[in-house]
Structure formats: C-alpha cells, structure tokens
Design a protein around this motif. Structure first.
Motif, PDB file in Angstrom:
ATOM      1  N   CYS A  61       3.018   1.953  -2.191  1.00 13.95           N
ATOM      2  CA  CYS A  61       2.523   2.596  -0.961  1.00 13.95           C
ATOM      3  C   CYS A  61       1.742   3.850  -1.357  1.00 13.95           C
ATOM      4  O   CYS A  61       2.145   4.585  -2.266  1.00 13.95           O
ATOM      5  N   ILE A  62       0.637   4.115  -0.666  1.00 12.07           N
ATOM      6  CA  ILE A  62      -0.173   5.291  -1.005  1.00 12.07           C
ATOM      7  C   ILE A  62       0.574   6.597  -0.762  1.00 12.07           C
ATOM      8  O   ILE A  62       0.223   7.619  -1.330  1.00 12.07           O
ATOM      9  N   ASP A  77       6.906   9.600  -6.808  1.00 17.67           N
ATOM     10  CA  ASP A  77       8.123   9.841  -7.579  1.00 17.67           C
ATOM     11  C   ASP A  77       9.400   9.685  -6.748  1.00 17.67           C
ATOM     12  O   ASP A  77      10.302  10.509  -6.812  1.00 17.67           O
ATOM     13  N   GLY A  78       9.448   8.646  -5.917  1.00 20.45           N
ATOM     14  CA  GLY A  78      10.644   8.359  -5.132  1.00 20.45           C
ATOM     15  C   GLY A  78      10.708   9.034  -3.774  1.00 20.45           C
ATOM     16  O   GLY A  78      11.673   8.856  -3.036  1.00 20.45           O
ATOM     17  N   ASP A  79       9.692   9.802  -3.424  1.00 18.22           N
ATOM     18  CA  ASP A  79       9.640  10.467  -2.121  1.00 18.22           C
ATOM     19  C   ASP A  79       8.460   9.952  -1.310  1.00 18.22           C
ATOM     20  O   ASP A  79       7.431   9.564  -1.865  1.00 18.22           O
ATOM     21  N   CYS A  80       8.589   9.969   0.019  1.00 20.80           N
ATOM     22  CA  CYS A  80       7.484   9.638   0.913  1.00 20.80           C
ATOM     23  C   CYS A  80       6.763  10.924   1.266  1.00 20.80           C
ATOM     24  O   CYS A  80       7.373  11.877   1.743  1.00 20.80           O
ATOM     25  N   MET A  99      12.986  23.420   7.754  1.00 25.31           N
ATOM     26  CA  MET A  99      12.507  22.569   6.683  1.00 25.31           C
ATOM     27  C   MET A  99      12.657  21.108   7.107  1.00 25.31           C
ATOM     28  O   MET A  99      13.722  20.684   7.535  1.00 25.31           O
ATOM     29  N   PRO A 100      11.582  20.316   6.996  1.00 22.32           N
ATOM     30  CA  PRO A 100      11.672  18.906   7.385  1.00 22.32           C
ATOM     31  C   PRO A 100      12.575  18.138   6.424  1.00 22.32           C
ATOM     32  O   PRO A 100      12.730  18.531   5.262  1.00 22.32           O
ATOM     33  N   PRO A 101      13.168  17.033   6.895  1.00 22.21           N
ATOM     34  CA  PRO A 101      14.036  16.249   6.006  1.00 22.21           C
ATOM     35  C   PRO A 101      13.227  15.596   4.890  1.00 22.21           C
ATOM     36  O   PRO A 101      12.053  15.270   5.057  1.00 22.21           O
ATOM     37  N   LYS A 102      13.851  15.409   3.750  1.00 21.76           N
ATOM     38  CA  LYS A 102      13.222  14.719   2.631  1.00 21.76           C
ATOM     39  C   LYS A 102      13.392  13.221   2.856  1.00 21.76           C
ATOM     40  O   LYS A 102      14.507  12.748   3.075  1.00 21.76           O
ATOM     41  N   ILE A 103      12.308  12.474   2.833  1.00 23.04           N
ATOM     42  CA  ILE A 103      12.344  11.032   3.039  1.00 23.04           C
ATOM     43  C   ILE A 103      12.232  10.349   1.680  1.00 23.04           C
ATOM     44  O   ILE A 103      11.236  10.503   0.977  1.00 23.04           O
TER      45      ILE A 103
END
Length: 53
Positions: free
Chosen positions: A12-13, A17-20, A1-5
């Motif tokens: 930014c496009i 909700d606080g995530d990239c 699972m990739p890290p949550k950024i």
C-alpha cells in the motif's frame, strides 16, 4: 495525539515500516452499504488501500 495505526499491507502506498501514514482511514463492511455491521474481522476491508506502482 492521533492514534498510531499499524498496517501489515506492505504494497500500500501509505504503508511505512509497519505503520499507516494516510491522513485518514476508511474501513467498511465488504460488499454492503454504509452503516452495516461486521460479523467478524474478515467481513471488513480498508477502503483507504492503494497499491504501490
């Protein structure tokens, strides 16, 4: 699972909700060539940023 950024740049496009939600992230040292070192967090910039229309 990739890290949550996490992101706090709401215009930014890729921000949601606080995530990239970009597929990849590019972070660089401001105004310098590749493979440079940052002295502190203010020396860094996210090259992935794209402003919302």
């Amino acid at each position: 699972m990739p890290p949550k950024i996490k992101c706090r740049v709401a215009n930014c496009i890729y921000w949601q909700d606080g995530d990239c939600r970009a597929e990849s992230i590019t972070v660089a040292v401001e105004g310098t060539p590749n493979n440079s070192s940052a002295h502190n967090d203010r020396d860094t910039e996210c090259e992935t940023f794209r402003a919302r229309a």
